[in-house]
Design an enzyme around this catalytic site. Sequence first.
Site, PDB file in Angstrom:
ATOM      1  CG  HIS A 264      -0.851 -26.620   6.233  1.00 59.79           C
ATOM      2  ND1 HIS A 264      -1.903 -25.630   6.418  1.00 59.79           N
ATOM      3  CD2 HIS A 264      -0.301 -25.322   7.454  1.00 59.79           C
ATOM      4  CE1 HIS A 264      -2.527 -24.862   6.956  1.00 59.79           C
ATOM      5  NE2 HIS A 264      -0.486 -24.414   7.426  1.00 59.79           N
ATOM      6  CD  GLU A 265       4.170 -25.570   7.322  1.00 60.79           C
ATOM      7  OE1 GLU A 265       4.645 -24.658   6.969  1.00 60.79           O
ATOM      8  OE2 GLU A 265       3.679 -25.664   8.497  1.00 60.79           O
ATOM      9  CG  HIS A 268       1.747 -21.249   5.054  1.00 63.60           C
ATOM     10  ND1 HIS A 268       1.582 -20.566   5.260  1.00 63.60           N
ATOM     11  CD2 HIS A 268       2.033 -22.099   5.794  1.00 63.60           C
ATOM     12  CE1 HIS A 268       0.003 -20.349   5.637  1.00 63.60           C
ATOM     13  NE2 HIS A 268       0.744 -21.915   6.674  1.00 63.60           N
ATOM     14  CD  GLU A 294      -2.939 -21.062   8.203  1.00 61.31           C
ATOM     15  OE1 GLU A 294      -1.577 -20.253   8.408  1.00 61.31           O
ATOM     16  OE2 GLU A 294      -2.812 -21.551   9.020  1.00 61.31           O
TER      17      GLU A 294
HETATM   18 ZN    ZN Z   1      -0.327 -22.504   8.002  1.00 58.01          ZN
END
Ligand code: ZN
Length: 502
Positions: A264-265, A268, A294
């Site tokens: 997830h990170e 980003h 997101e």
């Molecule tokens: Zn996030």
Amino acid sequence: MNSQYQHLVQKLEEISHLNGVMSTLGWDQEVVMPSGAGEARAKQMAALAGVIHERMTDPALGEGLYELANRHWQTLGADEQCNVREALRNYELETKVPKRLVQEMVELSSRGHEVWVKARQQNKFADFAPVLRRFLELKIAWAQCVAPESTPYDANIDLFERGTTMAVITPVFERLKQELIPLIGAIQQHAERVDASCLHGLFALDKQEALARKISSDIGFDFSQGRMDVSVHPFCGGSHPTDVRITTRYKENNFAESLYSIIHETGHALYEQGRPHHLGDLPITESLTMGIHESQSLFWERMIAQSKPFFRHYFGLIQQTFPDNFRDADADTLYRAVNHCKPDFIRVEADEVTYPLHVILRYEIEKGLFDGSMAVDDLPEIWNAFMQKYLGITPPNDTLGVLQDSHWSSGAFGYFPSYTLGAIYACQFYRAMLDELPAIEDEIAQGNFVPVKHWLNAKIHCHGKRFTPEVLVRQVTGEGLNPGHFINYLKTKYSEIYRLAL
Ligand code: ZN
């Protein structure tokens, strides 16, 4: 004119550099700072925040911006116009609000956080209620200063998701409720069809970290322009596209949590590393909105890393890394285990099917608080009633209910919708990618993520703040925000996993 714009560039780049310093201090505070240094660090950061605020509200900056916007607009190129437009928006956000209001919000934010931490620990919503009530008043007053033409809640949403209003969000969320509540119900009736037991057990921390680094690097994180560390709450920060810092946390009994948080990170981080910084340290190079950010993390976490092709490629490595845990498993077992769906109390631990309902519940509460149809004191009951209605469960206490998120303690109203808008965008982007690169899932199954990253770089990352989310999404997918794809994706995927006849 040219010299006037050059002068502006200098001022804006200086503000960007100071923000970079602030961000590094913030990262340091979360990752390496000794615990005893908290008070000193708070003073250092407050001093720097004061300097940045001064620069951002400098009347000379405002005069220059208005001059460029009103008298020289037509002589500016599109990128230059974008910089002026964004800088003007920031300037107005900073200067339209009276100083005492800003000060009270800053003070309440740090005090509010402490009050919230304690109230959550002690399961005492009544202790937090006065903070929430005051923040609501302040945020309504703030909205009347910055956007008197819109409703206060829309003005707050706009801060995180520019151009998106309740008129857009409400029908989208209504449709999600209509489709997802029955889907979750059907899944619940056949919960035993997915066995997630292989995710439990012990997973050595050093092996988890090695795996996380390998996968993050495979999907494109550039470690020569970024770092990966450990913090209490995972986040993506850093001072510049050439210095992107991601963090995670490792739990010995839960390998999936840390792996998915790092993916997830990384999503980003790829957005940050892909920003067009060759255009200078200027507003145009910044990421667009929370929802688009997101969409990038969820694109990798869910669309890619919770898919069958991903496990076809990585199952072997995961099994090699944790041979005792996955001796009797195969790629399909792990795929199904990772995708098991179960209503639970905590939003941040929710799966992709139940997550939107956690968000919708918060959105409806925020809407009710802002339009006066709900009272702060009634929130625990309202919260629990919504949880029962949407997910069929009632939290046993407020710690697992209305007190679980930190957002309201810092006055971040209007933030939650971004999570679900991001999930919808991620799905739309994935579909568009499949249309353009029909063989991409075979590439993923072979561990070749380069074309995926390049596609995102070219379609989304390189545009920075050039377009609104609406225009960007239309440009990439041929249509605006459309929850239909997300709903179809979930229904197709989960009816296969749980063998549902929908
Ligand atoms: Zn996030």
